[in-house]
Design an enzyme around this catalytic site. Structure first.
Site, PDB file in Angstrom:
ATOM      1  N   THR B  14      18.577  12.600  49.019  1.00 43.22           N
ATOM      2  CA  THR B  14      17.783  11.537  49.642  1.00 43.22           C
ATOM      3  C   THR B  14      16.340  11.558  49.169  1.00 43.22           C
ATOM      4  O   THR B  14      15.783  10.530  48.777  1.00 43.22           O
ATOM      5  CB  THR B  14      17.797  11.717  51.180  1.00 43.22           C
ATOM      6  OG1 THR B  14      19.150  11.900  51.589  1.00 43.22           O
ATOM      7  CG2 THR B  14      17.221  10.502  51.867  1.00 43.22           C
ATOM      8  N   GLU B 130       3.191  20.422  49.463  1.00 39.04           N
ATOM      9  CA  GLU B 130       2.771  19.651  50.642  1.00 39.04           C
ATOM     10  C   GLU B 130       3.950  19.229  51.507  1.00 39.04           C
ATOM     11  O   GLU B 130       3.881  19.229  52.735  1.00 39.04           O
ATOM     12  CB  GLU B 130       1.982  18.418  50.183  1.00 39.04           C
ATOM     13  CG  GLU B 130       1.357  17.608  51.279  1.00 39.04           C
ATOM     14  CD  GLU B 130       0.340  18.409  52.083  1.00 39.04           C
ATOM     15  OE1 GLU B 130       0.746  18.876  53.169  1.00 39.04           O
ATOM     16  OE2 GLU B 130      -0.797  18.555  51.658  1.00 39.04           O
ATOM     17  N   ASP B 202      13.646  26.263  62.068  1.00 34.94           N
ATOM     18  CA  ASP B 202      12.993  25.372  61.105  1.00 34.94           C
ATOM     19  C   ASP B 202      11.479  25.376  61.341  1.00 34.94           C
ATOM     20  O   ASP B 202      10.684  25.498  60.400  1.00 34.94           O
ATOM     21  CB  ASP B 202      13.562  23.953  61.281  1.00 34.94           C
ATOM     22  CG  ASP B 202      12.819  22.923  60.455  1.00 34.94           C
ATOM     23  OD1 ASP B 202      13.014  22.899  59.230  1.00 34.94           O
ATOM     24  OD2 ASP B 202      12.034  22.148  61.039  1.00 34.94           O
ATOM     25  N   LYS B 206       8.179  26.800  58.738  1.00 30.60           N
ATOM     26  CA  LYS B 206       6.960  26.043  58.433  1.00 30.60           C
ATOM     27  C   LYS B 206       5.733  26.792  58.936  1.00 30.60           C
ATOM     28  O   LYS B 206       4.708  26.867  58.266  1.00 30.60           O
ATOM     29  CB  LYS B 206       7.055  24.653  59.055  1.00 30.60           C
ATOM     30  CG  LYS B 206       8.188  23.815  58.440  1.00 30.60           C
ATOM     31  CD  LYS B 206       8.501  22.592  59.289  1.00 30.60           C
ATOM     32  CE  LYS B 206       9.633  21.768  58.686  1.00 30.60           C
ATOM     33  NZ  LYS B 206      10.129  20.732  59.629  1.00 30.60           N
ATOM     34  N   GLY B 303      12.285  12.760  56.528  1.00 34.98           N
ATOM     35  CA  GLY B 303      12.751  11.484  56.007  1.00 34.98           C
ATOM     36  C   GLY B 303      12.483  11.403  54.518  1.00 34.98           C
ATOM     37  O   GLY B 303      11.506  11.964  54.015  1.00 34.98           O
TER      38      GLY B 303
END
Lengths: 436, 436
Positions: B14, B130, B202, B206, B303
């Site tokens: 994606t 990023e 998750d 990060k 996304g």
């Protein structure tokens, strides 16, 4: 490790002194992060020996910032202020004599940004100005670098801490605009002559810079619709709250079919929006772009330390950069390729509106107002009529508040004009735009 | 104009397909902004000819990403995923063969970030990531570049869209965790195995990256206190609201006297705070630093398009950079100078706590709980006892909610243990930390 980066600071006021302290106190950490030392090699100021609360021992003094710009420094830091005069001359001199430039001067950029960006490009130099817009918030870096692949479609923000401080206090404490201003002046949050802030002009300077970077257009600071906050009353603030909105002074730029809108005005924003939570002197910028969607950045918009943080970040970026053939353009695109500014007329602006009428209460007044709105194809989202608790006497003053659905500025203005002509109003109507 | 920048994309799912479309559709604009064209020269994927909804005509195909990394490209874009295996091998190969690297892979960096940063430095290459943290929000750039002169003291954020989506729906619609999860899975907002997201892992990956950049410490992904959202009930969410809080899953890192705290847990944040307004799949990061004060950045955390925006921004930064002797270090400081991670024990954490007890209502139960809190030097900010509208029968279940003033984790745990020992509780007590 490479040679130290020699910086020259023109203007050592609050921001300059904060910057010198940051660079002195963090010399080792900065050298570590940037790969080279950053030395304050020289400075210019009106007087040499004033106590500024910072240590400039060993830095060469210049009384002429142009001479400083032409001296043996690597980076010229312009903190003089003002759109012309010494600031402009010294920045030009610096770029012409091969010095990178960092400036916090929004007025200078709003007026001469394209010329200076072109000069920097021609000479292969960096022109950084993060501190010029929204103080410590990295909005320039975000737009110019992080969103390189995006086409930005709208930017709006709270760009003036004084106005936001006043609107916040008026709302929280119910005090009038006048009392709030007097208090803000006493506390040092507003200037003795507050016109530049509360009239929206400071916001407009910053908006002009953001617009150019957002849309790749030439800077057009004179083409901005500007309306300040001095007409905002506690009644507006309360009515806004009741209807689910808060009033903020926003700078907004957006692309429309007829051109670019640039406007500064008091704005109704939804109470639950992020921008509505920004209280006091804090600034915030929201932007919408085709790939990333919406981002919001908030933080301190002014103050010596927050501004010094942004200036120091710009200096560090220069320290980390290495000699090469080409430099990323200051306004995000090569200056020669910035498009001419194509202004959208304010009358074509589309949005919702808050309108507050003060009327003499008589049978048929509301019907007459509603009819005028319908005649101009304006449909209404909400209607609030404030009736006093006791029975209303015929002819007594009454407030009617309308929230329109999306319509055009020209329709709203024409409808209000027609309503004023009908003779029911006993005070000037208030009109505040809604931004979602 | 210079030669095009040749990029090779490993993994075209994606995000990869979105990236290819962005780079194709905006070729001219990007060339203009970066001063050189960006070409997708090559890619690797499991199969060559699958329809991916993007045009890879002319791009060379590699079935082995390591071979792609060693080919004639300038930048290797790693979108394979996973903390080891092909992702790790190909990124190592790219850096060893002189290719700049852009990756969106948080697991890879959380595990091998220091090694890869060192490898990039040794070879004078850029390692950008990023997209690995908070998707389209430029938090890495902000911390690594804009705040170069700052010492960051605390970072906290909503870093997982799935959890925030669920908490938002549970609050807005009053649906249970289980129903909400099933619905999120049906809508594609949660994985079939949701443990990684809702268990907080998750977020922890990060957070580990943010902690290293914030404090200049080595990445320590295994030293994070992790608590997910699966114990959060509608009763907690309602009680929070009543007391002026909203529950968010936060990742938090902060410097304390005893070391660095890294923790992921459901957290009460004040209703009027900016972070409380972040609803749905949106992410946000707040950070506190010595010079700038507090910044908050919010935007899409996941996304295809938002991630592609960040990856493309990283590529553009490389396109704008010019060959030189040295590169700014990937983690903000030279890898060799990152300090060993010094962990603060969770028991020393200081803060306010929300505690919910379900008790058998009897005379003296509340006094007994209050006494236990006092014995552990915990003072109480708010107390809520939910009495049913009708007369309470002796021995009936009742909820008691306490909000403590600032205290320590060890005191709270000891007090709860003592209260459990007293035998009045008829369900496991709930404890949620407060973050201001």
């Amino acid at each position: 490790m490479e040679n130290p980066l020699k910086i020259g600071i023109a203007g050592v006021g609050t921001v300059g002194a904060s910057l010198v302290n940051v660079l002195n106190n963090k010399q080792n950490a900065l050298a570590n992060r940037c790969g080279r030392r950053i030395d304050v090699a020289a400075f210019s100021a009106r007087s040499r020996d004033k106590d500024r609360g910072c240590d400039l021992t060993g830095a060469e003094f210049f009384d002429d910032p142009v001479k400083l710009a032409q001296s043996g420094i690597d980076v010229f830091v312009e903190l003089i202020g003002g759109e012309d005069g010494a600031a402009l001359e010294s920045v030009r001199a610096a770029l012409k004599s091969g010095k990178h430039v960092v400036t916090a001067n929004k007025a200078l950029l709003a007026r001469h940004g394209v010329e200076l960006a072109a000069l920097a490009e021609e000479n292969g130099l960096i022109l950084n100005f993060e501190a010029a817009v929204a103080g410590g918030i990295p909005i320039i870096k975000t737009m110019r670098e992080a969103l390189s692949a995006n086409d930005i479609t709208r930017v709006y923000g709270i760009l003036n801490g004084t106005c936001n401080y006043m609107l916040t206090r008026m709302e929280n404490e119910g005090i009038s605009f006048e009392d709030c201003l007097a208090d803000a002046q006493r506390l040092g949050y507003a200037e003795a002559d507050p016109t530049f802030d509360i009239g929206g002009f400071d916001t407009a300077h910053k908006l002009a810079i953001l617009t150019s970077i957002a849309f790749g257009s030439q800077i057009a600071a004179d083409e901005i619709y500007v309306e300040g906050i001095s007409n905002i009353t506690n009644a507006d603030i309360e009515a806004a709250h009741e209807l689910g909105y808060r009033i903020k002074l926003l700078g907004v730029c957006q692309k429309t079919a007829s051109g670019i809108e640039q406007r500064v005005h008091p704005t109704m924003v939804p109470l639950e929006s992020e921008i509505a939570q920004i209280g006091g002197v804090t600034n915030a910028v929201a932007l919408e772009a085709d790939i990333v969607g919406e981002l919001v950045l908030s933080g301190p918009g002014a103050g010596g330390m927050a501004t010094a943080s942004a200036v120091a970040g710009d200096i560090c970026d220069i320290a980390k950069s290495r000699p090469g053939r080409q430099i990323a353009p200051a306004l995000g695109r090569p200056a020669a390729e910035l498009e001419p500014y194509r202004k959208a007329r304010m009358r074509t602006h589309e949005g919702g509106y808050f309108i507050r009428f003060t009327v003499r209460d008589k049978t048929g007044v509301f019907a007459s107002i509603a009819t005028r709105m319908a005649e101009h194809d304006i449909s209404l989202d909400s209607i609030v009529q404030h009736a006093p608790a006791r029975p209303v006497e015929d002819g007594e003053a009454k407030t009617i508040i309308l929230i329109t659905d999306e319509t055009t500025e020209s329709a709203v203005r024409a409808a209000i004009e027609a309503i004023e002509g009908d003779g029911h109003l006993i005070a000037r109507p208030q009109m505040i735009r809604i931004e979602l």
